[in-house]
Design an enzyme around this catalytic site. Structure first.
Site, PDB file in Angstrom:
ATOM      1  N   CYS A 248       6.389 -16.659  37.259  1.00  0.00           N
ATOM      2  CA  CYS A 248       6.724 -17.493  38.421  1.00  0.00           C
ATOM      3  C   CYS A 248       8.157 -17.297  38.909  1.00  0.00           C
ATOM      4  O   CYS A 248       8.528 -17.837  39.962  1.00  0.00           O
ATOM      5  CB  CYS A 248       6.482 -18.965  38.103  1.00  0.00           C
TER       6      CYS A 248
ATOM      7  N   ALA B 150       0.829  -1.211   0.000  1.00  0.00           N
ATOM      8  CA  ALA B 150       0.000   0.000   0.000  1.00  0.00           C
ATOM      9  C   ALA B 150       0.860   1.257   0.000  1.00  0.00           C
ATOM     10  O   ALA B 150       0.544   2.243  -0.679  1.00  0.00           O
ATOM     11  CB  ALA B 150      -0.930  -0.010   1.208  1.00  0.00           C
TER      12      ALA B 150
ATOM     13  N   LYS C  31      -7.215 -11.669  -7.794  1.00  0.00           N
ATOM     14  CA  LYS C  31      -5.842 -11.221  -8.022  1.00  0.00           C
ATOM     15  C   LYS C  31      -4.937 -11.955  -7.030  1.00  0.00           C
ATOM     16  O   LYS C  31      -4.856 -11.589  -5.857  1.00  0.00           O
ATOM     17  CB  LYS C  31      -5.725  -9.710  -7.845  1.00  0.00           C
TER      18      LYS C  31
END
Length: 677
Positions: free
Chosen positions: A408, A34, A113
């Site tokens: 722990c 993008a 696509k």
């Protein structure tokens, strides 16, 4: 202003070329698709505004990927074009307007696509003679030997009318299930992980040694034609039908549409179901179906005017990495995770993402304070892919792996030689491991107890109702009454109501009847997932038989192997693990494969592979039905497969079955076999 524009255009060209090199040659992109699209669109807009400043070798003219590499270069017979993109329905409408200005009432073809590596395959007289990457559209890299290792790609065409020459365009991809399995294996071995299936496909195909490519489960789908002699097509859809008859792997998901509304409906459908497909998709391609009309519309310098790619919102985004913390899993494994500035990706806002292990952090070069690229596909846990090094300020700091368990306090260490992960060795009483194990017992992969979620698991432990999973099936309403989570006060009269308690107790009673393989999964034995558990249950029929078998006997079971066998032997050697089995058995949990003797063994000796969605069964239930009727459910098609059961939207397993001649059946035929007919 023109000087400013010229400077910015020059910057963009350099930046785009750099990213193209990383993407096409190194298979190691440093920005998301993008973000790259954004750079290219900015350059396109500036060139449209200042055409006099447009350079002759601008990336907007080219296809991308034209770089010298160690592979032999070879020209395509016919130029291999790229596609222009649109990102919303408004932009798509503009493309429709341009097409319909020249073509009255065109028929459109819609197809997925595929997010893979573009390939050009040349067949001469029916024989595959060359496989080229797209390259710059004119010249590509010769990867013929590697392409020939792809199992669903024929080396020779079939049928009565073999063309003298045909260039077939397609996409090489890494099936998602195989990609996840490969990365899980790499993670266990401490090897670098692939960032995404597209990089895995590109990296696997572009190997100098074809044996490496052959070891990777690549697949291919064809979606176009270049140069051809001895064959012609009237339409794109007709071409696909002809290619399929020639034995080539085409997609069954394309659709011809006569209206814009039908195209938009197709786009919307796969926007919602993009993760139901066996490979990654990043959009939909829309083409004018008629070849005559395609010719009439023509091309720009880089793309056909008769086709467009509609891109879905990105599933890779960038955000700031604020800190790196660690979580402790059900087997004690320490997993670093990124704590980030909230960012929306794949439709949801995320703040955490996995970093896998310490060696992956070093390999990826991630620092606290970096701007990082993260990825989230569907329901998959978000993952940090890497840093954006160009955006560093110098204030970033390296992560230091903790030496003690944050829950722990136990010292963290590698449990065995060659273990790349560090683990908390306090398996019996580490609060984090207990929560995760009890939560996992309720998961769909194990005993499928939907009311035993993470909050319920935490409530049981916090109220000390149970100390570990051994007491889970001995719960009573009186014990649950000590926790406000299970016994809530009624606001009107102050009395407590136990709806959560009732639901949990009823669900636990039902879970006691779950088959043996689910019980094995619920025990959280390292490496024992559903597939191995089903193989163990089918072969041994009881937990007692499994626990008394030798490592060699277990390793020889089909679907188990040496690594899983060693984990089983180790698990059963621990006293408190034996106590879990004893208490569960006493409470009525199935520790023997009793169900197999109660149902007719109509599928005995048969191995099935399932692909696609089924109407009457879920993926879990079909595997269970096959198993409980004497059959075996396998994940991959091979010569040992008796039947491939095909539902809607089948994956590459169907093509594999057709290639090697494994019988393919539908749901109706499966039911006949189940009934013994």
């Amino acid at each position: 202003m023109s000087n400013q524009a010229r400077h910015r255009m020059s910057e963009l060209i350099d930046e785009i070329r750099d990213h193209q090199f990383k993407y096409h040659v190194l298979d190691a992109p440093s920005i998301t698709d993008a973000e790259f699209d954004g750079l290219l669109r900015e350059l396109t807009a500036l060139e449209a505004k200042h055409p006099e400043l447009r350079e002759a070798d601008s990336p907007t003219f080219g296809i991308g990927g034209g770089f010298a590499t160690t592979f032999t270069q070879h020209d395509h017979i016919e130029k291999m074009m790229s596609l222009d993109n649109v990102f919303d329905i408004t932009e798509l409408a503009t493309w429709f307007d341009r097409v319909e200005k020249e073509i009255a009432a065109p028929t459109y073809l819609c197809e997925l696509k595929v997010d893979g590596l573009a390939i050009n395959l040349t067949y001469e007289n029916g024989q595959l003679v060359r496989g080229l990457t797209r390259g710059n559209g004119v010249t590509g890299e010769d990867v013929t030997l590697n392409v020939k290792t792809i199992k669903n790609l024929p080396h020779a065409l079939v049928g009565a009318k073999i063309p003298a020459l045909i260039e077939v365009r397609g996409e090489v991809f890494f099936p998602l299930a195989a990609f996840n399995e490969l990365n899980e294996g790499f993670e266990e071995l401490g090897k670098p992980l692939f960032a995404n299936p597209r990089n895995a496909a590109a990296g696997s195909l572009r190997q100098k040694d074809p044996r490496v490519s052959a070891a990777r489960p690549l697949s291919v789908v064809v979606h176009g034609v270049g140069a051809r002699e001895g064959i012609q097509f009237d339409s794109q859809s007709g071409a696909y039908a002809a290619l399929k008859e020639l034995g080539l792997p085409t997609s069954d998901r394309f659709k011809t549409c006569t209206t814009r509304a039908e195209v938009e409906k197709y786009i919307e459908h796969y926007g919602l179901h993009r993760h139901d497909v066996e490979h990654e998709i990043d959009g939909v391609v829309i083409k004018v179906d008629s070849i005559t009309e395609q010719t009439q519309l023509g091309f720009t310098s880089r793309a056909p005017k008769w086709a467009i790619a509609f891109k879905y919102p990105p599933e890779e985004v960038t955000t700031r990495l604020l800190d790196i913390k660690v979580s402790i899993g059900r087997t004690g494994r320490v997993t670093p995770f990124a704590f980030m500035e909230p960012v929306k990706v794949a439709g949801s806002t995320v703040t955490n993402a996995t970093l896998h292990n310490a060696s992956e952090i070093v390999r990826k070069g991630v620092l606290i304070g970096d701007v990082v690229v993260i990825r989230k596909a569907g329901d998959v846990i978000p993952e940090v892919l890497g840093p954006v090094i160009e955006r560093r300020t110098g204030s970033e700091v390296a992560f230091i792996m903790p030496t003690h368990c944050p829950e722990c306090g136990s010292g963290l260490r590698a449990i065995s030689d060659g273990d790349v992960d560090i683990r908390c060795p306090n398996a019996q009483s580490c609060p984090a491991q207990l929560r995760e194990r009890i939560y996992y017992i309720g998961s769909r992969a194990a005993l499928d107890i939907d009311v035993l979620g993470y909050e319920a698991a935490a409530a049981l432990l916090d109220a000390k109702i149970i100390t570990d999973e051994s007491d889970l099936f001995n719960l009573t309403e009186e014990k649950l009454a000590t926790s406000d989570f299970f016994m809530k006060k009624d606001g009107k009269d102050g009395f407590k109501t136990g709806k959560n308690a009732e639901k949990l107790l009823a669900a636990l009673t039902r879970a006691k009847g779950q088959p043996l393989w689910r019980v094995l999964v619920a025990l959280s034995i390292r490496h024992v997932g559903p597939t191995a558990a089903q193989a163990l249950a089918a072969h041994c029929s009881s937990i007692e038989k499994i626990s008394t078998s030798t490592a060699q006997e277990l390793a020889e079971i089909d679907g188990v192997g040496a690594t899983i066998a060693d984990s089983i032997i180790e698990w059963f050697s621990i006293d408190w693990h034996q106590e879990i089995i004893a208490k569960w058995s006493a409470a009525g949990v199935h520790v023997r494969q009793e169900v197999l003797t109660q149902l007719p063994q109509t599928l005995a000796g048969l191995t099935f592979v399932v692909t696609g969605g089924l109407e009457s069964y879920t993926r879990d239930s079909i595997a269970e039905i096959i198993l409980t009727h004497g059959g075996k459910s396998a994940s991959a098609v091979s010569s040992k497969t008796d039947y491939v059961l095909v539902g809607t939207d089948p994956g590459s397993k169907l093509a594999k079955a057709q290639e090697i001649g494994v019988p393919v059946i539908d749901e109706a035929r499966f039911k006949e076999l189940l009934a013994g007919r």
